[in-house]
Write a protein that holds these residues in place. Sequence first.
Motif, mmCIF file in Angstrom:
data_model
loop_
_atom_site.group_PDB
_atom_site.id
_atom_site.type_symbol
_atom_site.label_atom_id
_atom_site.label_comp_id
_atom_site.label_asym_id
_atom_site.label_seq_id
_atom_site.Cartn_x
_atom_site.Cartn_y
_atom_site.Cartn_z
ATOM 1 N N ALA A 57 1.023 -0.979 0.067
ATOM 2 C CA ALA A 57 0.396 0.215 -0.247
ATOM 3 C C ALA A 57 0.941 1.199 -0.153
ATOM 4 C CB ALA A 57 -0.953 0.118 1.058
ATOM 5 N N HIS A 58 1.800 1.550 0.827
ATOM 6 C CA HIS A 58 3.296 2.293 0.494
ATOM 7 C C HIS A 58 3.803 3.052 -0.231
ATOM 8 C CE1 HIS A 58 2.082 0.785 5.021
ATOM 9 N NE2 HIS A 58 2.738 1.955 5.028
ATOM 10 N N LEU A 59 4.264 1.701 -1.184
ATOM 11 C CA LEU A 59 4.560 1.768 -2.631
ATOM 12 C C LEU A 59 3.462 2.129 -3.558
ATOM 13 C CD1 LEU A 59 6.542 1.360 -4.875
ATOM 14 C CD2 LEU A 59 6.624 -1.153 -3.935
ATOM 15 N N VAL A 60 2.178 1.724 -3.700
ATOM 16 C CA VAL A 60 1.494 1.787 -4.566
ATOM 17 C C VAL A 60 0.860 3.460 -4.318
ATOM 18 C CG1 VAL A 60 -0.842 1.693 -5.156
ATOM 19 C CG2 VAL A 60 0.730 -0.309 -4.664
ATOM 20 N N HIS A 61 0.970 3.736 -2.981
ATOM 21 C CA HIS A 61 0.113 5.124 -3.340
ATOM 22 C C HIS A 61 1.205 6.169 -3.203
ATOM 23 C CE1 HIS A 61 0.839 9.202 -0.118
ATOM 24 N NE2 HIS A 61 -0.325 9.103 0.196
ATOM 25 N N GLU A 62 2.687 5.851 -3.064
ATOM 26 C CA GLU A 62 4.048 6.632 -3.545
ATOM 27 C C GLU A 62 4.143 7.077 -5.522
ATOM 28 O OE1 GLU A 62 8.116 7.871 -3.016
ATOM 29 O OE2 GLU A 62 7.390 6.273 -1.292
ATOM 30 N N ALA A 63 3.646 5.816 -5.681
ATOM 31 C CA ALA A 63 3.743 5.372 -7.542
ATOM 32 C C ALA A 63 3.188 5.959 -8.320
ATOM 33 C CB ALA A 63 3.631 3.857 -7.817
ATOM 34 N N VAL A 64 1.291 6.288 -7.496
ATOM 35 C CA VAL A 64 -0.201 7.459 -8.085
ATOM 36 C C VAL A 64 -0.123 8.167 -7.872
ATOM 37 C CG1 VAL A 64 -2.102 6.554 -8.029
ATOM 38 C CG2 VAL A 64 -1.063 4.421 -7.824
ATOM 39 N N PHE A 65 0.295 8.809 -6.285
ATOM 40 C CA PHE A 65 0.331 10.215 -5.865
ATOM 41 C C PHE A 65 1.726 10.454 -5.793
ATOM 42 C CE2 PHE A 65 -3.661 8.804 -4.128
ATOM 43 C CZ PHE A 65 -4.285 8.730 -5.473
ATOM 44 N N GLU A 109 -7.253 -0.462 2.914
ATOM 45 C CA GLU A 109 -5.948 -0.672 3.791
ATOM 46 C C GLU A 109 -5.588 0.189 4.818
ATOM 47 O OE1 GLU A 109 -2.687 -2.416 2.531
ATOM 48 O OE2 GLU A 109 -3.168 -3.138 0.828
ATOM 49 N N ALA A 110 -6.360 1.749 4.375
ATOM 50 C CA ALA A 110 -6.292 2.414 5.372
ATOM 51 C C ALA A 110 -6.944 2.207 6.556
ATOM 52 C CB ALA A 110 -6.721 3.862 5.152
ATOM 53 N N ALA A 111 -8.240 1.965 6.480
ATOM 54 C CA ALA A 111 -8.720 1.179 7.489
ATOM 55 C C ALA A 111 -8.067 1.204 8.521
ATOM 56 C CB ALA A 111 -10.105 1.224 7.154
ATOM 57 N N THR A 112 -7.525 0.467 7.982
ATOM 58 C CA THR A 112 -6.470 -1.298 9.510
ATOM 59 C C THR A 112 -5.093 -0.728 9.380
ATOM 60 O OG1 THR A 112 -5.850 -2.462 7.309
ATOM 61 C CG2 THR A 112 -8.264 -2.740 8.649
ATOM 62 N N ASP A 113 -4.721 0.080 8.362
ATOM 63 C CA ASP A 113 -2.915 0.189 8.377
ATOM 64 C C ASP A 113 -3.233 2.538 9.256
ATOM 65 O OD1 ASP A 113 -0.230 0.858 8.497
ATOM 66 O OD2 ASP A 113 -0.365 -0.601 6.927
ATOM 67 N N PRO A 114 -2.935 2.426 10.781
ATOM 68 C CA PRO A 114 -2.358 3.381 10.496
ATOM 69 C C PRO A 114 -1.310 4.323 9.942
ATOM 70 C CG PRO A 114 -1.606 1.999 12.279
ATOM 71 C CD PRO A 114 -2.159 1.363 11.173
ATOM 72 N N VAL A 116 -0.616 3.568 6.425
ATOM 73 C CA VAL A 116 -1.539 4.403 5.564
ATOM 74 C C VAL A 116 -2.047 5.460 5.669
ATOM 75 C CG1 VAL A 116 -2.414 3.094 3.333
ATOM 76 C CG2 VAL A 116 -0.659 1.634 4.497
ATOM 77 N N HIS A 117 -3.108 4.581 6.423
ATOM 78 C CA HIS A 117 -4.293 6.184 6.644
ATOM 79 C C HIS A 117 -2.629 7.773 6.886
ATOM 80 C CE1 HIS A 117 -7.227 8.171 9.523
ATOM 81 N NE2 HIS A 117 -7.606 8.866 8.221
ATOM 82 N N ARG A 118 -2.359 7.536 7.744
ATOM 83 C CA ARG A 118 -1.460 8.679 7.916
ATOM 84 C C ARG A 118 -1.233 9.661 6.845
ATOM 85 N NH1 ARG A 118 1.902 7.159 11.106
ATOM 86 N NH2 ARG A 118 3.725 7.594 10.179
ATOM 87 N N ARG A 119 -0.705 8.582 5.618
ATOM 88 C CA ARG A 119 -0.117 9.704 4.276
ATOM 89 C C ARG A 119 -0.902 9.515 3.387
ATOM 90 N NH1 ARG A 119 3.990 11.008 2.373
ATOM 91 N NH2 ARG A 119 4.345 9.144 0.979
ATOM 92 N N LEU A 120 -2.033 9.021 3.889
ATOM 93 C CA LEU A 120 -3.038 9.765 2.682
ATOM 94 C C LEU A 120 -3.542 10.918 3.148
ATOM 95 C CD1 LEU A 120 -4.688 5.910 2.232
ATOM 96 C CD2 LEU A 120 -3.857 7.780 0.112
#
Length: 199
Positions: A57-65, A109-114, A116-120
């Motif tokens: 999730a962290h990797l995809v977040h950075e790749a997309v945004f 994933e942000a709902a269960t991973d704090p 990822v939630h913070r990064r979003l």
Amino acid sequence: MSNPTGRPRDARIDDAVLSAAAELLAEVGYADLTVAAIADRAGTSRPAVYRRWPGKAHLVHEAVFRDGVTAGAPRTGSFAADLRELVRRTAELLTTPLARLAVPGLIAEAATDPVVHRRLLERFSAGGWRGLDATLAAAVESGELDAEVDALVILEMVIGSALAATLTRGPDGLTPDWVDKTARILLDGVRPADYGAAP
């Protein structure tokens, strides 16, 4: 992204992994995307990927945004135009082909991973839109914006509208007309201009 081991980051590996993640996301979708496949496509190892990103999730977040996506809040000299541009950019950001594939999975994933939630939150917060606070301060100074209005609330309304519209209309439904109407409602509210005026 910081490197917890303190070793220098190799930008070539970073770029290769981010590009591989974007390519594979487009090919197989979020659910079937794996860190192993990303590492193989990038020509590196899974440990090398995990040293940089804690998980998919962290990797995809950075790749997309990518970091530059939300850099620079609109400053046209008119708050109405700035707000419309903010709505337009947000709609564009959330309806790219990669975002369409990634956002549902990232939200889940942000709902269960704090983390990822913070990064979003960081990505879509006022801090993520660098310069937004200055834009709003200028609008308050010019009398176009109530000083009590909170930047984060504005962003929540803009982003929430765009996310809801992608669900109800589909990504292709966030047309220029939708942008215009949404920006107008955010700016003026839903009551007519003459509501409550004496007859």
